[in-house]
Design a protein around this motif. Structure first.
Motif, PDB file in Angstrom:
ATOM      1  N   PRO A  24     -20.619 -61.028 -14.959  1.00 48.41           N
ATOM      2  CA  PRO A  24     -22.001 -60.551 -14.826  1.00 48.41           C
ATOM      3  C   PRO A  24     -22.891 -61.233 -15.854  1.00 48.41           C
ATOM      4  N   THR A  25     -24.118 -61.563 -15.475  1.00 49.42           N
ATOM      5  CA  THR A  25     -25.097 -61.954 -16.494  1.00 49.42           C
ATOM      6  C   THR A  25     -26.385 -61.209 -16.168  1.00 49.42           C
ATOM      7  N   GLU A  26     -27.339 -61.249 -17.066  1.00 47.58           N
ATOM      8  CA  GLU A  26     -28.593 -60.528 -16.840  1.00 47.58           C
ATOM      9  C   GLU A  26     -29.439 -61.184 -15.742  1.00 47.58           C
ATOM     10  N   THR A  27     -29.150 -62.459 -15.416  1.00 45.19           N
ATOM     11  CA  THR A  27     -29.919 -63.135 -14.356  1.00 45.19           C
ATOM     12  C   THR A  27     -29.227 -62.908 -13.007  1.00 45.19           C
ATOM     13  N   VAL A  28     -28.095 -63.556 -12.814  1.00 41.77           N
ATOM     14  CA  VAL A  28     -27.282 -63.351 -11.603  1.00 41.77           C
ATOM     15  C   VAL A  28     -25.811 -63.448 -12.034  1.00 41.77           C
ATOM     16  N   TYR A  29     -24.886 -63.071 -11.140  1.00 39.07           N
ATOM     17  CA  TYR A  29     -23.463 -63.232 -11.473  1.00 39.07           C
ATOM     18  C   TYR A  29     -23.101 -64.719 -11.467  1.00 39.07           C
ATOM     19  N   GLY A  30     -22.153 -65.091 -12.331  1.00 42.72           N
ATOM     20  CA  GLY A  30     -21.698 -66.469 -12.396  1.00 42.72           C
ATOM     21  C   GLY A  30     -20.236 -66.582 -11.973  1.00 42.72           C
ATOM     22  N   LEU A  31     -19.879 -67.759 -11.448  1.00 38.24           N
ATOM     23  CA  LEU A  31     -18.477 -68.011 -11.093  1.00 38.24           C
ATOM     24  C   LEU A  31     -17.891 -68.863 -12.211  1.00 38.24           C
ATOM     25  N   PRO A  55     -23.985 -80.962 -11.229  1.00 39.19           N
ATOM     26  CA  PRO A  55     -23.236 -80.541 -12.423  1.00 39.19           C
ATOM     27  C   PRO A  55     -23.278 -79.038 -12.678  1.00 39.19           C
ATOM     28  N   LEU A  56     -22.293 -78.578 -13.456  1.00 40.05           N
ATOM     29  CA  LEU A  56     -22.186 -77.145 -13.742  1.00 40.05           C
ATOM     30  C   LEU A  56     -22.919 -76.774 -15.027  1.00 40.05           C
ATOM     31  N   ILE A  57     -23.501 -75.602 -15.033  1.00 38.21           N
ATOM     32  CA  ILE A  57     -24.156 -75.066 -16.231  1.00 38.21           C
ATOM     33  C   ILE A  57     -23.074 -74.408 -17.104  1.00 38.21           C
ATOM     34  N   THR A 110     -25.498 -85.537 -20.181  1.00 37.00           N
ATOM     35  CA  THR A 110     -26.316 -84.371 -20.541  1.00 37.00           C
ATOM     36  C   THR A 110     -25.566 -83.105 -20.160  1.00 37.00           C
ATOM     37  N   LEU A 111     -26.019 -81.980 -20.720  1.00 39.27           N
ATOM     38  CA  LEU A 111     -25.374 -80.702 -20.382  1.00 39.27           C
ATOM     39  C   LEU A 111     -26.428 -79.601 -20.251  1.00 39.27           C
ATOM     40  N   ALA A 112     -26.274 -78.778 -19.209  1.00 36.83           N
ATOM     41  CA  ALA A 112     -27.113 -77.580 -19.052  1.00 36.83           C
ATOM     42  C   ALA A 112     -26.416 -76.445 -19.788  1.00 36.83           C
ATOM     43  N   VAL A 113     -27.123 -75.840 -20.743  1.00 34.71           N
ATOM     44  CA  VAL A 113     -26.509 -74.883 -21.670  1.00 34.71           C
ATOM     45  C   VAL A 113     -27.245 -73.551 -21.634  1.00 34.71           C
ATOM     46  N   ALA A 133     -18.021 -72.694 -17.900  1.00 38.06           N
ATOM     47  CA  ALA A 133     -18.839 -73.290 -16.840  1.00 38.06           C
ATOM     48  C   ALA A 133     -19.028 -72.173 -15.823  1.00 38.06           C
ATOM     49  N   ALA A 134     -20.277 -71.897 -15.439  1.00 38.20           N
ATOM     50  CA  ALA A 134     -20.483 -70.775 -14.498  1.00 38.20           C
ATOM     51  C   ALA A 134     -21.771 -70.938 -13.701  1.00 38.20           C
ATOM     52  N   PRO A 135     -21.673 -71.624 -12.567  1.00 40.85           N
ATOM     53  CA  PRO A 135     -22.833 -71.649 -11.664  1.00 40.85           C
ATOM     54  C   PRO A 135     -22.973 -70.273 -11.016  1.00 40.85           C
ATOM     55  N   THR A 175     -34.619 -69.818 -16.351  1.00 36.92           N
ATOM     56  CA  THR A 175     -35.586 -70.917 -16.352  1.00 36.92           C
ATOM     57  C   THR A 175     -34.895 -72.124 -16.986  1.00 36.92           C
ATOM     58  N   ILE A 176     -34.957 -73.292 -16.325  1.00 38.38           N
ATOM     59  CA  ILE A 176     -34.298 -74.477 -16.902  1.00 38.38           C
ATOM     60  C   ILE A 176     -35.339 -75.379 -17.549  1.00 38.38           C
ATOM     61  N   ILE A 177     -35.093 -75.749 -18.799  1.00 41.10           N
ATOM     62  CA  ILE A 177     -36.016 -76.640 -19.514  1.00 41.10           C
ATOM     63  C   ILE A 177     -35.253 -77.842 -20.067  1.00 41.10           C
ATOM     64  N   ILE A 185     -40.038 -78.361 -17.516  1.00 42.32           N
ATOM     65  CA  ILE A 185     -39.381 -77.299 -16.746  1.00 42.32           C
ATOM     66  C   ILE A 185     -38.783 -77.886 -15.478  1.00 42.32           C
ATOM     67  N   LEU A 186     -37.473 -77.673 -15.268  1.00 43.32           N
ATOM     68  CA  LEU A 186     -36.830 -78.185 -14.055  1.00 43.32           C
ATOM     69  C   LEU A 186     -36.632 -77.093 -13.011  1.00 43.32           C
ATOM     70  N   ARG A 187     -36.615 -75.833 -13.465  1.00 40.72           N
ATOM     71  CA  ARG A 187     -36.498 -74.729 -12.499  1.00 40.72           C
ATOM     72  C   ARG A 187     -37.233 -73.525 -13.056  1.00 40.72           C
ATOM     73  N   LEU A 188     -38.108 -72.925 -12.242  1.00 44.84           N
ATOM     74  CA  LEU A 188     -38.736 -71.673 -12.648  1.00 44.84           C
ATOM     75  C   LEU A 188     -37.656 -70.608 -12.631  1.00 44.84           C
TER      76      LEU A 188
HETATM   77  O1  TXA Z   1     -29.188 -67.833 -14.581  1.00 46.06           O
HETATM   78  C1  TXA Z   1     -28.495 -68.832 -14.360  1.00 46.06           C
HETATM   79  O2  TXA Z   1     -28.810 -69.967 -14.745  1.00 46.06           O
HETATM   80  C2  TXA Z   1     -27.189 -68.601 -13.567  1.00 46.06           C
HETATM   81  C3  TXA Z   1     -26.261 -67.737 -14.429  1.00 46.06           C
HETATM   82  C4  TXA Z   1     -24.912 -67.517 -13.802  1.00 46.06           C
HETATM   83  O3  TXA Z   1     -26.170 -68.277 -15.708  1.00 46.06           O
HETATM   84  N1  TXA Z   1     -26.569 -69.846 -13.229  1.00 46.06           N
HETATM   85  C5  TXA Z   1     -27.081 -70.672 -12.293  1.00 46.06           C
HETATM   86  O4  TXA Z   1     -26.278 -71.757 -12.042  1.00 46.06           O
HETATM   87  O5  TXA Z   1     -28.125 -70.464 -11.709  1.00 46.06           O
HETATM   88  P1  TXA Z   1     -26.526 -72.766 -10.825  1.00 46.06           P
HETATM   89  O6  TXA Z   1     -25.436 -73.747 -10.882  1.00 46.06           O
HETATM   90  O7  TXA Z   1     -26.672 -72.010  -9.572  1.00 46.06           O
HETATM   91  O8  TXA Z   1     -27.860 -73.461 -11.230  1.00 46.06           O
HETATM   92  C6  TXA Z   1     -27.881 -74.312 -12.356  1.00 46.06           C
HETATM   93  C7  TXA Z   1     -28.736 -75.493 -12.075  1.00 46.06           C
HETATM   94  C8  TXA Z   1     -28.266 -76.304 -10.877  1.00 46.06           C
HETATM   95  O9  TXA Z   1     -29.374 -76.509 -10.017  1.00 46.06           O
HETATM   96  C9  TXA Z   1     -27.810 -77.624 -11.483  1.00 46.06           C
HETATM   97  O10 TXA Z   1     -28.094 -78.701 -10.641  1.00 46.06           O
HETATM   98  C10 TXA Z   1     -28.626 -77.674 -12.758  1.00 46.06           C
HETATM   99  O11 TXA Z   1     -28.684 -76.354 -13.213  1.00 46.06           O
HETATM  100  N2  TXA Z   1     -27.974 -78.520 -13.778  1.00 46.06           N
HETATM  101  C11 TXA Z   1     -26.708 -78.438 -14.239  1.00 46.06           C
HETATM  102  N3  TXA Z   1     -26.448 -79.402 -15.136  1.00 46.06           N
HETATM  103  C12 TXA Z   1     -27.594 -80.141 -15.253  1.00 46.06           C
HETATM  104  C13 TXA Z   1     -27.964 -81.290 -16.002  1.00 46.06           C
HETATM  105  N4  TXA Z   1     -27.135 -81.871 -16.845  1.00 46.06           N
HETATM  106  N5  TXA Z   1     -29.231 -81.766 -15.845  1.00 46.06           N
HETATM  107  C14 TXA Z   1     -30.096 -81.182 -15.007  1.00 46.06           C
HETATM  108  N6  TXA Z   1     -29.797 -80.071 -14.270  1.00 46.06           N
HETATM  109  C15 TXA Z   1     -28.568 -79.567 -14.376  1.00 46.06           C
END
Ligand code: TXA
Ligand code: MG
Length: 310
Positions: A24-31, A55-57, A110-113, A133-135, A175-177, A185-188
Motif C-alpha cells: 500500500p502507498t498513500e497514492t496507489v498500491y504498488g507491485l 522503467p520502474l520507479i 537515470t532513476l525515478a525515486v 521497485a514498485a510500479p 507527481t513526477i519531477i 514536471i513529467l506527470r501531474l
Molecule cells: O505514486 C506513484 O508514483 C505509484 C506508487 C506505487 O509509488 N507508482 C507509479 O508507478 O505510479 P508507475 O510505474 O505506474 O508510474 C511511474 C512512471 C512511469 O510512467 C514511468 O515511465 C516513469 O515513472 N519513469 C520511471 N523511471 C523513469 C525515468 N528514469 N525517467 C523518466 N520517467 C520514468
C-alpha cells in the motif's frame, strides 16, 4: 491503519526471496520487488504486462539509503526536506556503481525515486536491505489500484501476497519531477505543482505531453476502464454512466459522485475506485461533467483525458 507486524514479516520474507508483493502507498498500491534483483524486476514486468522499455520507479525509506545509488542536487534536497515522505517522484542521475537492476532501468542512467508515506510500507522499507521497485499495481494501461481488493481483482493468485493497508488516502499517483537540469514536471499527480513552485521559488516547466513520449506514463492511452469516456458533458446519452464532481439533490442510479461537496481532494481519492465500480456495472460508456482545472482537479482531468483516448 494499525500496523500488523506479522503481515510485514511475511512481505519481507517473500521480498527477500525475490518474489513480488503488492504494497500500500498513500497514492496507489504498488507491485513491489527487490530493485537490486534482475529476477524480481523481470517478474514485475511480466505480471503487469508492462513493455520492457518503461522503467520502474524505485521506493526508498529515506535519502540516506538512496545515497549509494543516485547523485543528489540542491533542488532535490529542498523538495525532499519539504515534501518527503510524500506523493512526489524525482528523476535523478544514477551512480555508475549503483546496484539497481538494469532490468528496472532498461539500462538508462537515470532513476525515478520515491519515498512513500504510508506507515506500513515505511515500516517494511526500513527493515529491508534493498529498495523496492514498485510500479502501480494494475495491468499496464488500465485503472490503478487504491485498495487491496483492486489488486486481487487484477492479478488474482498470480501475486504471492498483498500487504493490506486500507484505501490509499490520496488516490492518484505521485507527481513526477525531473531534477537533472531545470526542474520539469513529467506527470501531474498527488502533489500540487503550485506548492512545488513555491518551495523552489520559480516557475517550473510542465512537460507531461511531449510529442515523442519519453515516459510511457505520458502515453496517450492510460488509466483506461476499457469503455469510451466523454468529457465536459452536460447532457448524457442512454446507457451512459455519469461521473460528477459534486453530489446533486436529484440523483439517478447511473450517477456517480466523486465527492459530496465538490472537494477536489476527496474526488481524487475516489476517482479510480469509482471508475472500477462503473466498469463492473456494464455501462457502454462514461460521460464526465466538467471538473475544475485547478489543484488536484488538474490531475483528475489529466487522468480522464488519457483514459478517454480509447
Ligand atoms: O505514486 C506513484 O508514483 C505509484 C506508487 C506505487 O509509488 N507508482 C507509479 O508507478 O505510479 P508507475 O510505474 O505506474 O508510474 C511511474 C512512471 C512511469 O510512467 C514511468 O515511465 C516513469 O515513472 N519513469 C520511471 N523511471 C523513469 C525515468 N528514469 N525517467 C523518466 N520517467 C520514468
Ligand atoms: Mg501506472
Amino acid at each position: 491503519m494499525r500496523i500488523n507486524l506479522s503481515n510485514i514479516k511475511k512481505a519481507k520474507k517473500l521480498l527477500n526471496k525475490s518474489e513480488c508483493v503488492a504494497i500500500p502507498t498513500e497514492t496507489v498500491y504498488g507491485l513491489a520487488g527487490n530493485a537490486y534483483s534482475d529476477r524480481a524486476c523481470k517478474k514485475i514486468f511480466k505480471l503487469k504486462k508492462r513493455p520492457k522499455y518503461n522503467p520502474l520507479i524505485v521506493h526508498y525509506y529515506n535519502y540516506q539509503k538512496l545515497r549509494k545509488d543516485c547523485y543528489f542536487n540542491d533542488n532535490f534536497l529542498k523538495l525532499y526536506r519539504r515534501f518527503c515522505p510524500g506523493p512526489i517522484t524525482f528523476i535523478l542521475n544514477l551512480k555508475k556503481d549503483s546496484k539497481i537492476s538494469k532490468v528496472a532501468t532498461n539500462k538508462k542512467n537515470t532513476l525515478a525515486v520515491r519515498f512513500p508515506k504510508h506507515s506500513i510500507t515505511r515500516n517494511l522499507l526500513k527493515e529491508l536491505k534493498f529498495p523496492l521497485a514498485a510500479p502501480s499495481a494494475n495491468l499496464s494501461s488500465e485503472v490503478s489500484a487504491v485498495r487491496s481488493s483492486d489488486v486481487k481483482e487484477d492479478f488474482g493468485k498470480k501475486i504471492k501476497y498483498v500487504l493490506e493497508g486500507g484505501k490509499s488516502s490520496i488516490g492518484v499517483e505521485s507527481t513526477i519531477i525531473d531534477l537533472r537540469n531545470k526542474p520539469k514536471i513529467l506527470r501531474l499527480g498527488g502533489l500540487d505543482i503550485l506548492t512545488i513552485q513555491k518551495e523552489l521559488h520559480k516557475k517550473i516547466i510542465i512537460n507531461n505531453n511531449p510529442s515523442k513520449a519519453s515516459t510511457p506514463g505520458q502515453l496517450k492511452l492510460h488509466y483506461s476502464p476499457g469503455i469510451p469516456i466523454r468529457l465536459n458533458v452536460k447532457k448524457i446519452k442512454d446507457e451512459e454512466a455519469y461521473l460528477l464532481i459534486k453530489k446533486k439533490e436529484k440523483t439517478k442510479p447511473n450517477y456517480y459522485f466523486l465527492s459530496k461537496k465538490g472537494d477536489l481532494r476527496e474526488a481524487a481519492k475516489n476517482l479510480y475506485s469509482t471508475l472500477r465500480k462503473i466498469k463492473k456495472s456494464k455501462y457502454k460508456s462514461i460521460a464526465v461533467s466538467k471538473i475544475p482545472n485547478k489543484g488536484l482537479g488538474k490531475t483528475i482531468n489529466d487522468r480522464l483525458i488519457r483514459a478517454s483516448k480509447l
